[in-house]
Design an enzyme around this catalytic site. Sequence first.
Site, PDB file in Angstrom:
ATOM      1  N   ARG A 123     -38.234 -10.146 -13.300  1.00 16.61           N
ATOM      2  CA  ARG A 123     -38.500 -10.950 -14.492  1.00 16.61           C
ATOM      3  C   ARG A 123     -38.754 -10.105 -15.730  1.00 16.61           C
ATOM      4  O   ARG A 123     -38.423 -10.492 -16.835  1.00 16.61           O
ATOM      5  CB  ARG A 123     -39.710 -11.864 -14.245  1.00 16.61           C
ATOM      6  CG  ARG A 123     -39.337 -13.178 -13.545  1.00 16.61           C
ATOM      7  CD  ARG A 123     -40.528 -13.794 -12.843  1.00 16.61           C
ATOM      8  NE  ARG A 123     -41.679 -13.960 -13.734  1.00 16.61           N
ATOM      9  CZ  ARG A 123     -42.941 -14.058 -13.318  1.00 16.61           C
ATOM     10  NH1 ARG A 123     -43.216 -13.988 -12.033  1.00 16.61           N
ATOM     11  NH2 ARG A 123     -43.924 -14.212 -14.176  1.00 16.61           N
ATOM     12  N   HIS A 177       0.822  -1.207   0.000  1.00 15.41           N
ATOM     13  CA  HIS A 177       0.000   0.000   0.000  1.00 15.41           C
ATOM     14  C   HIS A 177       0.868   1.275   0.000  1.00 15.41           C
ATOM     15  O   HIS A 177       0.630   2.208  -0.760  1.00 15.41           O
ATOM     16  CB  HIS A 177      -0.909  -0.061   1.232  1.00 15.41           C
ATOM     17  CG  HIS A 177      -1.907   1.049   1.308  1.00 15.41           C
ATOM     18  ND1 HIS A 177      -2.679   1.268   2.420  1.00 15.41           N
ATOM     19  CD2 HIS A 177      -2.259   2.004   0.433  1.00 15.41           C
ATOM     20  CE1 HIS A 177      -3.464   2.296   2.220  1.00 15.41           C
ATOM     21  NE2 HIS A 177      -3.228   2.782   1.017  1.00 15.41           N
ATOM     22  N   GLU A 183       2.371   1.614  -3.319  1.00 14.22           N
ATOM     23  CA  GLU A 183       1.367   2.094  -4.282  1.00 14.22           C
ATOM     24  C   GLU A 183       1.284   3.626  -4.240  1.00 14.22           C
ATOM     25  O   GLU A 183       1.237   4.295  -5.274  1.00 14.22           O
ATOM     26  CB  GLU A 183       0.008   1.470  -3.957  1.00 14.22           C
ATOM     27  CG  GLU A 183      -1.142   1.945  -4.827  1.00 14.22           C
ATOM     28  CD  GLU A 183      -2.366   2.329  -4.007  1.00 14.22           C
ATOM     29  OE1 GLU A 183      -2.747   3.511  -4.049  1.00 14.22           O
ATOM     30  OE2 GLU A 183      -2.928   1.452  -3.303  1.00 14.22           O
ATOM     31  N   HIS A 184       1.271   4.170  -3.048  1.00 19.11           N
ATOM     32  CA  HIS A 184       1.264   5.631  -2.922  1.00 19.11           C
ATOM     33  C   HIS A 184       2.575   6.230  -3.432  1.00 19.11           C
ATOM     34  O   HIS A 184       2.581   7.227  -4.136  1.00 19.11           O
ATOM     35  CB  HIS A 184       1.139   6.036  -1.451  1.00 19.11           C
ATOM     36  CG  HIS A 184      -0.247   5.979  -0.918  1.00 19.11           C
ATOM     37  ND1 HIS A 184      -0.865   7.062  -0.365  1.00 19.11           N
ATOM     38  CD2 HIS A 184      -1.137   4.959  -0.842  1.00 19.11           C
ATOM     39  CE1 HIS A 184      -2.071   6.726   0.044  1.00 19.11           C
ATOM     40  NE2 HIS A 184      -2.258   5.459  -0.224  1.00 19.11           N
ATOM     41  N   GLU A 192       4.647   9.208   2.839  1.00 23.08           N
ATOM     42  CA  GLU A 192       3.533   8.330   2.488  1.00 23.08           C
ATOM     43  C   GLU A 192       3.373   7.177   3.478  1.00 23.08           C
ATOM     44  O   GLU A 192       2.274   6.702   3.707  1.00 23.08           O
ATOM     45  CB  GLU A 192       3.714   7.766   1.073  1.00 23.08           C
ATOM     46  CG  GLU A 192       3.765   8.824  -0.016  1.00 23.08           C
ATOM     47  CD  GLU A 192       2.474   9.642  -0.118  1.00 23.08           C
ATOM     48  OE1 GLU A 192       1.389   9.070   0.076  1.00 23.08           O
ATOM     49  OE2 GLU A 192       2.572  10.863  -0.376  1.00 23.08           O
TER      50      GLU A 192
HETATM   51 ZN    ZN Z   1      -4.135   4.431   0.185  1.00 25.39          ZN
END
Ligand code: ZN
Length: 1082
Positions: free
Chosen positions: A680, A157, A160-161, A235
């Site tokens: 339906r 995570h 990712e940042h 981060e």
């Molecule tokens: Zn995040």
Amino acid sequence: MLRSVNCTSSLGSTSLFFRFFHKYPRSCSSFSSSTTAVSRNIRRLSTPEAAGRRLFTRRGFNLRSAASRSLNGQFSRFSIRAVATQPAPSYPGQDEAEKLGFEKVSEEFISECKSKAVLFKHKKTGCEVISVSNDDENKVFGIVFRTPPKDSTGIPHILEHSVLCGSRKYPLKEPFVELLKGSLHTFLNAFTYPDRTCYPVASTNTKDFYNLVDVYLDAVFFPKCVDDVHTFQQEGWHYELNDPSEDISYKGVVFNEMKENTYGVDSGGDPKDIPKLTFEEFKEFHRQYYHPSNARIWFYGDDDPVHRLRILSEYLDMFNASPARDSSKVEPQKLFSGPRRIVEKYPAGEDGDLKKKHMVCLNWLLSDKPLDLQTQLALGFLDHLMLGTPASPLRKILLESGLGEALVNSGMEDELLQPQFSIGLKGISDENVQKVEELIMNTLRKLADEGFDTDAVEASMNTIEFSLRENNTGSFPRGLSLMLQSIAKWIYDMDPFTPLKYEEPLKSLKARIAEKGSKAVFSPLIEKFILKNPHCVTIEMQPDPEKASQEEAEEKEILEKVKASMTEEDLAELSRATEELTLKQETPDPPEALKCVPSLNLSDIPKEPIYVPSEVGDINGVKVLRHDLFTNDILYTEVVFDMGSLKHELLPLIPLFCQSLLEMGTKDLTFVQLNQLIGRKTGGISVYPLTSSVWGRDDPCSKIIVRGKSMVGRAEDLFNLMNCVLQEVRFTDQQRFKQFVSQSRAGMENQLRGSGQAIAAARMEAMLNVAGWMSEQMGGLSYLEYLHTLEQKVDQDWEGISSSLEEIRRSFLSRNGCIVNMTADGKSLTNTEKFVGKFLDSLPENTSGGLVTWDARLPLRNEAIVIPTQVNYVGKAGNIYSSGYELDGSSYVISKHIGNTWLWDRVRVSGGAYGGFCDFDSHSGTFSFLSYRDPNLLKTLDIYDGTGDFLRGLDVDEDTLTKAIIGTIGDVDSYQLPDAKGYTSLLRHLLNVTDEERQIRREEILSTSLKDFKEFAEAIDSVRDKGVTVAVASQEDIDAANKERPNFFEVKKVLFIFYVRISQYKFSRIFVYLLGFKTSLV
Ligand SMILES: [Zn+2]
């Protein structure tokens, strides 16, 4: 978080065939709207902690409304088919691909999405590439790495940042933010899954698309963050010490983001473990996994397939093969030999009845290996049959039992290596935990023994087929939805094309049901995968009012120890480092660096707005808007009624009234039958209120909208059913109504905790304008308070409530003032007119009451709403029209710029909040500031108040200005599917926004100058001077604020029960955005 401001928000459809309701990947991502939910660490996938917190998030979509759910939620999950009317462009021959270093592994024409798909392998590194060609202009690129975490330090995570914070070719602080500011992207984000990390982008503009692709490729392969510890600190985490005499604290974007994620092991990171992560481990993780050999790349759309390979070879050729692909392999977990039970505590508020805050959830890991597609599809059907609609038996029985108030973690989860099924209830009392478990097991037993109703099976079948045909992914790009489906198999080295080909397995499933009956198909599945499956983990969560403060105390203790272990020099050094980081964060990138991010020119931008074909006419005297658009044989329609003669005090009943219309039944039909009939015959019907201010008018727009869709050939059924819902439903079922009330209350409480910014925004609007007040009555804190009293009243005065519901119906149901909106191709529109006419003729002529004038607001005051939380939501807002500001298109550019620079830098980057943003509602004139998961309170308000000075001191060069303008146009021209176009056109009609005016605003946007920024400062100053403040915050922070500025906040305590976080990343006025559309004046 709404950094990416796409006006239309999205419905991400992700998994294989069967993602019918509330199941979105925890799409965690740093910026645009993020964050993951699902279970995290694949290696511990089926451990109770993980399973207990499968919390799903949907991007920018209001889950709370039953109405929107029935229309969009459960029908948009199938998103496989892309519209393509022309033959797909042909692929590069073997030669060209070979020359660029790729070998073709396989090639297929996928008729479901009318696309040609080729799987390539980059010879040197083994990187796999799927190149999909069709005529979809909304092009998509994505690169995915397998990133199984070893622990809960949140490496995937944080990485990712971090990779989006500058790279070799783009050495800025945040190229990602530059892209958000100055591109026409239709999607720009990143997700962390339990075992993978995805970086997708999309755009309809080819030049823009390739710009985005290049920035992303450079970011993932050559990020600065592996050489620069500051990014990791910013981060990830760092100790902060402004002055050696103060206490040390933890700071970091991911650290703060995950503060609300209180349990378990997590690829997202556990705040308790994040500080254990070192920079070395972080770098090593990148080196090992962010390598072409461990990457899977996806291209989709109408661009040149050879050019895609050309771009890729430039990057991939720089690498040699690595063993990353083997080391990241995800191994399946063996099934347990017997059931397990886990009991855990979670932090609960001190108010309310603690006894009723227990929750219990049963989780099964279905298999120790991936399932074949047939089985998976059948399980998807089963999931929908058991839980997909309010009439589905498992859902209905649990909710009607009165044992709890809402489902948790319900349904199949098939996006990870091993599928799982979960079902549970929350809001139960201690002594009922056992009963809930028994009820679940007995119901499943009963369903296995007795099978499902034929009508129910038919309804599910039609719903599923309709969704497949419609492939309505909202503003989520279709190509991305396909990518996420494909990757769910591809990432485990299985065939990536199989998940896209649903026709055959669907046909054979239908044939099996027709031949053997549904019981023969579904009962064995329930037996095998659930009833006789030994791998069942029961998780019970018990409320603990002390836990939150305990956790805080523990953190404090750790930090005190850290401080105690430091010498004076250490402390001086730490405070110096803190200062250095802050300074670095606050120093803007030099203009030369900013120039390196590729951007479009103003000349690339169309001079005219996107027009939606629209024709205003009438049928039998009622106004009808027609939008002639290709919809693949589907009719979309909205019937709009005026709420203007409703009594004030009935407003808070409106949401429950709307739900009752769809879920209470008629004289002849039970609600189950009515629901099945809708399933339906149609693609769904929803009913909901819509309120908004209207520019230049005092009275708000306040409507009740009935929305429906069906195949054109079923239009008669659709209008008959809408008529039935509106006129024949009877408000007699006290028990069901009581359930609606408690479910709504639980939903509101969740929202208060997870999306405090939406609550704060609604509150401020309610002080500033009538439309805001109305919305707040129907979906804000006032609504929550109303629900508390209503819960008592249902028992004491059901007669009264029932007749109020009737009164609401009488007050709006009339042909007078009614508007019908229709979207389909011209021929279909003409063919359906007679059914519309019949429908309209059956409506009553007059409303019973006279017109009520709305003029209500909440008193203007600074309010602090206390909730048990460790992070705050801080808002401030004012009406800038009342300070004399006159609407100009430049205001869109300026407010976007404020959000992207000033608030981003101060509130997020240096303040440590997960987000800081502003919004200008040009309909009402309200300019609002909001922060999201904010560790600060007064400090954030000071930043808001400094905005005017920021604008006055601003010096923007031509380049920056152009980017801001292009970014704004990107919002305005956001990509829309036909139903969204027709609906947006209706909203513009209701809010008096003409095409001429849109053209004027567009010209104003395109000609925005620095002078406009300076002039806007004055309008912003009026927010500083006369604005109101609403904070949703912890008691402690509010007390501290009131101590520092005596009597600043009026404190408002809310009696509420909250559960483990179910986040929503929604920053919105609740109803204007209800269906994911924000209509701007442009
Ligand atoms: Zn995040």
